[in-house]
Design a protein around this motif. Sequence first.
Motif, PDB file in Angstrom:
ATOM      1  N   THR A 181      46.768  32.773  39.471  1.00  0.00           N
ATOM      2  CA  THR A 181      45.317  32.708  39.262  1.00  0.00           C
ATOM      3  C   THR A 181      45.005  32.451  37.791  1.00  0.00           C
ATOM      4  OG1 THR A 181      45.206  34.413  40.959  1.00  0.00           O
ATOM      5  CG2 THR A 181      43.172  33.888  39.835  1.00  0.00           C
ATOM      6  N   SER A 182      45.695  33.183  36.934  1.00  0.00           N
ATOM      7  CA  SER A 182      45.447  33.018  35.501  1.00  0.00           C
ATOM      8  C   SER A 182      45.849  31.617  35.040  1.00  0.00           C
ATOM      9  CB  SER A 182      46.247  34.067  34.719  1.00  0.00           C
ATOM     10  OG  SER A 182      45.914  35.350  35.166  1.00  0.00           O
TER      11      SER A 182
ATOM     12  N   LEU B 121      44.442  34.249  44.258  1.00  0.00           N
ATOM     13  CA  LEU B 121      44.596  35.692  44.055  1.00  0.00           C
ATOM     14  C   LEU B 121      45.266  36.335  45.271  1.00  0.00           C
ATOM     15  CD1 LEU B 121      43.839  37.618  41.765  1.00  0.00           C
ATOM     16  CD2 LEU B 121      41.826  38.240  43.068  1.00  0.00           C
TER      17      LEU B 121
ATOM     18  N   ALA C 232      51.307  39.415  40.070  1.00  0.00           N
ATOM     19  CA  ALA C 232      50.377  39.995  39.101  1.00  0.00           C
ATOM     20  C   ALA C 232      49.456  38.941  38.486  1.00  0.00           C
ATOM     21  CB  ALA C 232      51.133  40.733  37.998  1.00  0.00           C
ATOM     22  N   ASP C 233      48.716  38.251  39.312  1.00  0.00           N
ATOM     23  CA  ASP C 233      47.666  37.301  38.891  1.00  0.00           C
ATOM     24  C   ASP C 233      48.206  36.140  38.058  1.00  0.00           C
ATOM     25  OD1 ASP C 233      46.314  39.364  40.008  1.00  0.00           O
ATOM     26  OD2 ASP C 233      45.055  39.823  38.271  1.00  0.00           O
ATOM     27  N   ARG C 234      49.488  35.882  38.116  1.00  0.00           N
ATOM     28  CA  ARG C 234      50.021  34.798  37.255  1.00  0.00           C
ATOM     29  C   ARG C 234      49.471  33.442  37.695  1.00  0.00           C
ATOM     30  NH1 ARG C 234      54.564  38.379  36.893  1.00  0.00           N
ATOM     31  NH2 ARG C 234      55.363  38.513  34.764  1.00  0.00           N
TER      32      ARG C 234
ATOM     33  N   ARG D 155      48.783  38.291  45.238  1.00  0.00           N
ATOM     34  CA  ARG D 155      48.980  39.646  45.767  1.00  0.00           C
ATOM     35  C   ARG D 155      50.099  39.664  46.794  1.00  0.00           C
ATOM     36  NH1 ARG D 155      42.700  41.537  46.081  1.00  0.00           N
ATOM     37  NH2 ARG D 155      42.507  41.889  43.855  1.00  0.00           N
TER      38      ARG D 155
END
Lengths: 342, 497
Positions: B114-115, B101, B110-112, B105
Amino acid sequence: MNDKHQPATADEARAAASKFRETYETIRAEVSRMMVGQEEVIEGVLTALLAGGHVLLEGVPGLGKTMLVSSLGRAVDLSFSRIQFTPDMMPADVRGSSVLVDDGRGGHTLQFEEGPIVAHLVLADEINRATPKTQSAMLEAMQERQVSVGRRTIQLEEPFCVMATQNPVEQEGTYPLPEAQLDRFLFKLVVGYPKESDYKEILARTTGDHEVELKKVSSAADILAMRHTARAVPVPQHVQDYAVRLVMGTQPGSAYAPELVDRFVSLGSSPRGAQALILGAKVKALLQGRFSVAEEDIRAVAKPVLRHRILLGFQGQSEGITTDQLVDAVLAHNQEALGARA
Amino acid sequence: MSQSDTQQRLDQVAQRASAELQKAAGQQGFAEGLGRGLFWFALIPALCLGVQLVRYFQGHDPGFLAIGWVVALALVLPLLAGLWWRSQRRAQPVAAERALLAVDRQLGTADRLTSAAEFLRRPLAGGFEAAAIEDAAQRLASAEASHLPAMPVSIEGKGRALVWLIAGGTLLVLAAQLGLWTRDALDSTRESAQAPRPGATLASEEAVAKLDPEASPSPDPTRAPADSKRPSGNAVAAKPSKPSPDLSDQVKESQGKSGVGQSAGAQSTSAASQSRSAPSSQGQSSEPEKAAAKKDDKKPRPVAEPTEDPEKKENQEEDSGSTAGKGSSKGSNKNPTTSSWKSKDQVTNEDDQQIEDDEQAEDDEEEQESRGGVQPHMRDRRPPVSRDLQIAFGNRSNPDANGRGGPSEQKKSRGVASLVLGVPIPDRVKGQPGPGPTKVTQERVEPQAEAPEARPASARAPRSGPMGSLGHPELDPWTRAVVRAYFLARRTTPQQP
């Protein structure tokens, strides 16, 4: 969710997301031909429509709230009806009632006439002027997507969307919407005054001889397909946690609530708020070209979703605190979603 | 790129980011620990200074600890605290999700990442998740190339840390200065102690020796020479043979007075007994005097009351002198226990009187001990200005006044003597007689008619000026208006505790 609408492969997902964005842009461009400025409001209304929710528009008279909704109805080729709420309006005026109809043979038969609620797009103009009895007639339609009159139950056709307006200034003789009804609205959008540059365009379009005619750029089926696409967007666990923290942050006494909420809020958001955050964020993620929801999507829809679900307390009203300030405080308090968890 | 490759690369990125985050956390922990441990920088010098002061007052050399050690200890302890916090922070693992994360950042993805890492850990549920993983894989190259920026390290509570630093520095300087100064002072004291001391006259020495040959010099710190800064223990040890100049003066002034070396109370008591037992031979010691001297051996006392009025001294001497031939006198009229009521109303023989005086002296002693010698004795105070509206003869007080109540002299003391049975004490609180039962009588009176006064009606002219703007009533809901008015009113009025 129906599996047949779920893209099976990455390519299908990319194609569905691409079509989603195209359709969205087409509708938005068509509505923008009629509505000058108010880009955020148009996006909000379209997002709520594609997320499958209802919208409460708040703004002073003359800002084009009614025109926006009617333009949307025309651009999407949806059935559109308008209900002008007044204090003497009765629930039957909304849902419909049985009336005597000439049967052509000299007799009369009792026939049910649907009310204006039976449409794809319903504009509930000045909804807070109706009595609570009439307002509650909207509850079942908004939540269950059906209308019960006597023994008859009418299933409302999808896409069904109620767009209500209310005037925040002229409150005399109005009946503020109860919390139960406010909670049914996915978004509450505040319609503000247009910018200086927009005024000229408004005058040119509305005072000339030329009348803008909107084309039907989409259909109800397209809207339904877009809804299914939006619902298929996955939500990572940390984003869900973030949405839950935000909703809990609006509840006084919660571990995620800032000091401002504890002091001024008497009632926070319900779990419907979390549902609305996720649904709105899914549409935002698709519009941003992503295939999963991010925290910034949640933040983008936090204000429209939460501002009408927070009930200010006695002290909050007297101090002039707005719910937008409270949502900002909640967002700032829960900025580091994973930082605190790790 | 296969999903396993993507997962492997994501794990590598996460591990590297975790290590960088742990490092940054360690740095932040060191700063935090340093900030929290800075109070040692002030505490160590403060302790050192305190120990120095204690040793100084005990008469030892206070510069017992080298200032270098104190500085080293004051610096090392905060550093140790910082290192401990750093190790604690570094020991906390950083989750891979949090690390990714942070990378997201930093790159603005945009959290790609992490997701995608989360989707890879579970069975794929649809095309969107696969698309999200492929989307993240395209951004892995930039993630691998980037490093997390160094986090700015800040000390928590900078102001507080600055205060500790300043306080510690000041205390260090003070401790060093005190060590140096006291060392010099001790050196000079030792030198002066070895040299003979001039000043005391032979006559005064003889007088003191005659009065009390075994008496040691007064331990009263107020009697120490003003120029001597040494500890009292040393002062006592350094001048055993030097008589007090005050003492010698007192002896010169009041030769034959037996109150020397006693408190004022004891002095007056002994003066009374002296007048009884040795009426005409001033300068000779009487039995009570010897007893007082014995008591002085047990416990030394201040010599004389510095605030004593010379006229009063003369009166005292006169009293004791004039009553010398009577055999029984009032003694000092400052002493309530030897006041007139006793001499007039109680018949006491000499032995009783002596026993009583001994008991009185013991009481005085106990009283003095219980007070710790801090407060002066009550009887040494001047009597307060009389507020009693007694009958007086010109400037003189009532000769009949005997302190037994009624219009009499100002009562001179409270305490034991006042509590003796048979001594009536007038009430200080004046009572008020009750108002008695109230009686209300009603009389029936017939109303009488009166002629009304005619009042002329004032002329009312039509309004000359405009009415002004009549404001439209507030359109807000009534609750809002009421609430606003309430709080405005509450703010304008001062808050009551």
